[in-house]
Design a protein around this motif. Structure first.
Motif, PDB file in Angstrom:
ATOM      1  N   ILE A  15       0.899  -1.167   0.096  1.00 32.26           N
ATOM      2  CA  ILE A  15       0.298   0.023   0.401  1.00 32.26           C
ATOM      3  C   ILE A  15       1.039   1.465   0.128  1.00 32.26           C
ATOM      4  O   ILE A  15      -0.209   2.080  -0.221  1.00 32.26           O
ATOM      5  N   TYR A 111      -8.803   9.364   3.817  1.00 34.24           N
ATOM      6  CA  TYR A 111      -8.388   7.693   3.067  1.00 34.24           C
ATOM      7  C   TYR A 111      -9.174   6.302   3.491  1.00 34.24           C
ATOM      8  O   TYR A 111      -9.853   6.115   4.707  1.00 34.24           O
ATOM      9  N   GLU A 112      -8.806   5.432   3.261  1.00 34.11           N
ATOM     10  CA  GLU A 112      -9.914   4.191   2.869  1.00 34.11           C
ATOM     11  C   GLU A 112      -9.506   2.532   3.216  1.00 34.11           C
ATOM     12  O   GLU A 112      -8.160   2.813   2.869  1.00 34.11           O
ATOM     13  N   ASP A 114      -6.714  -0.572   3.657  1.00 32.71           N
ATOM     14  CA  ASP A 114      -6.521  -1.197   2.766  1.00 32.71           C
ATOM     15  C   ASP A 114      -5.963  -0.563   1.685  1.00 32.71           C
ATOM     16  O   ASP A 114      -5.929  -1.211   0.025  1.00 32.71           O
ATOM     17  N   GLN A 115      -6.005   0.843   0.727  1.00 39.67           N
ATOM     18  CA  GLN A 115      -6.111   1.460  -0.017  1.00 39.67           C
ATOM     19  C   GLN A 115      -4.853   2.018  -0.105  1.00 39.67           C
ATOM     20  O   GLN A 115      -4.258   1.879   0.314  1.00 39.67           O
ATOM     21  N   GLN A 116      -4.153   2.427  -0.932  1.00 38.87           N
ATOM     22  CA  GLN A 116      -3.097   2.892  -1.496  1.00 38.87           C
ATOM     23  C   GLN A 116      -3.025   4.109  -0.761  1.00 38.87           C
ATOM     24  O   GLN A 116      -3.679   4.794  -1.124  1.00 38.87           O
TER      25      GLN A 116
END
Lengths: 135, 183
Positions: A15, A111-112, A114-116
């Motif tokens: 990530i 920010y989500e 487990d995302q980049q």
């Protein structure tokens, strides 16, 4: 000297990564392959640990040319640092990076999980952390 | 045995709150508003302002009660100074950096901060996307204060576009009748 810092989430996807000292970059595909392999090795090594020892999984990988350190948090996120073989204190650096992660990334409402990670403040904090110590 | 509630506490005693806890709570608030606003930036800012307004009214009472024996200012400038000084100190434990009047429009004042404000420290969009300022929450608080001090105004939080500092400016624009009566 630190070459490469990256964060792998709990399902083994990369990530975040950051290169230092002009280290050659891996392509995005290679990086995904590498991080998922690392994650698997980490899990397997935890499983094959003798029963009376703590199952920490892969922690340090020592070679002649580099040293790879993994710090896994209780939530399963892995902070990995590749440095030159003589590096000391890599664990505390990774823990500090974890601190920045919980500040800049987890407290960011946009920010989500487990995302980049694309957060300017986090980049700056991480650069400060690894470049200061490198001198 | 009677349980002590938040209402039984001494109002004069100052309390500190964990910044970390605030950030997590604020982050959840923003996410909640974002879901309600269907990811519309302006709508989100409006909702944050709305959340801040009732807080402002309460803060005016509280800070006046604590620091100045319930005396309130009846002058616009004094009221703004009060926000810039004691109120900012209660909210953020420091004074705001600058308080200026717009040289062209006399009904517009600016309160600015040098460092990223508490609300913008972590809650920020990637670089380049400056259209959303979470300081709208603080702007709402200021608006609430001015409204309950009987100086109705429109307060908005904007980024000052210089360097990379992400300085936040709170633009206070008084309603025309507010200014007429007090100038």
């Amino acid at each position: 000297m630190h070459y490469h810092f990256f964060i792998v989430n709990k399902i083994g996807l990369i990530i975040y990564d950051r290169y230092y000292q002009g280290t050659a970059k891996l392509s995005a595909n290679d990086m995904i392959r590498f991080s998922s392999t690392l994650n698997s090795v980490h899990l397997i090594s935890a499983q094959i640990t003798p029963p009376n020892l703590r199952k920490t999984g892969l922690k340090v990988l020592n070679t002649k040319t580099f040293k790879l350190f993994c710090y896994q948090t209780t939530t399963g996120v892995m902070f990995c640092l590749v440095s030159d073989p003589n590096s000391q204190d890599m664990e505390s650096l990774c823990k500090k990076a974890y601190q920045h992660y919980s500040d800049y990334v987890l407290k960011n409402p946009f920010y989500e999980t487990d995302q980049q990670i694309r957060i300017e403040g986090f980049d700056q904090a991480i650069d400060r952390l690894f470049l200061e110590k490198a001198v | 045995m009677k349980r002590t509630t938040v209402y039984d506490r001494n109002l004069k005693a100052k309390r500190e709150v964990s910044v970390s806890a605030f950030h997590f709570l604020f982050s959840e608030i923003v996410q909640y508003c974002l879901a309600k606003a269907n990811s519309d930036a302006q709508e989100l800012e409006r909702q944050l302002e709305e959340l801040g307004q009732p807080l402002g009214a309460k803060f005016l009472e509280l800070v006046c009660f604590r620091d100045r024996n319930s005396k309130k200012d009846i002058n616009i400038i004094e009221c703004l100074r009060f926000i810039h000084g004691p109120l900012w100190k209660t909210l953020f434990n420091k004074n705001a950096d600058e308080l200026e009047q717009n040289t062209e429009e006399h009904d517009t004042f600016m309160i600015s901060e040098k460092e990223p404000s508490l609300c913008n420290q972590f809650a920020c969009l990637p670089k380049g996307d400056d259209y959303l300022n979470c300081g709208a929450f603080v702007a709402g608080i200021i608006e609430g204060i001015l409204a309950s001090a009987n100086f109705p105004a429109k307060v908005s939080a904007i980024f000052k576009n210089d360097e990379e500092s992400r300085k936040t400016v709170f633009l206070v624009k008084f309603n025309s009748d507010t200014i007429d009566g007090n100038y």
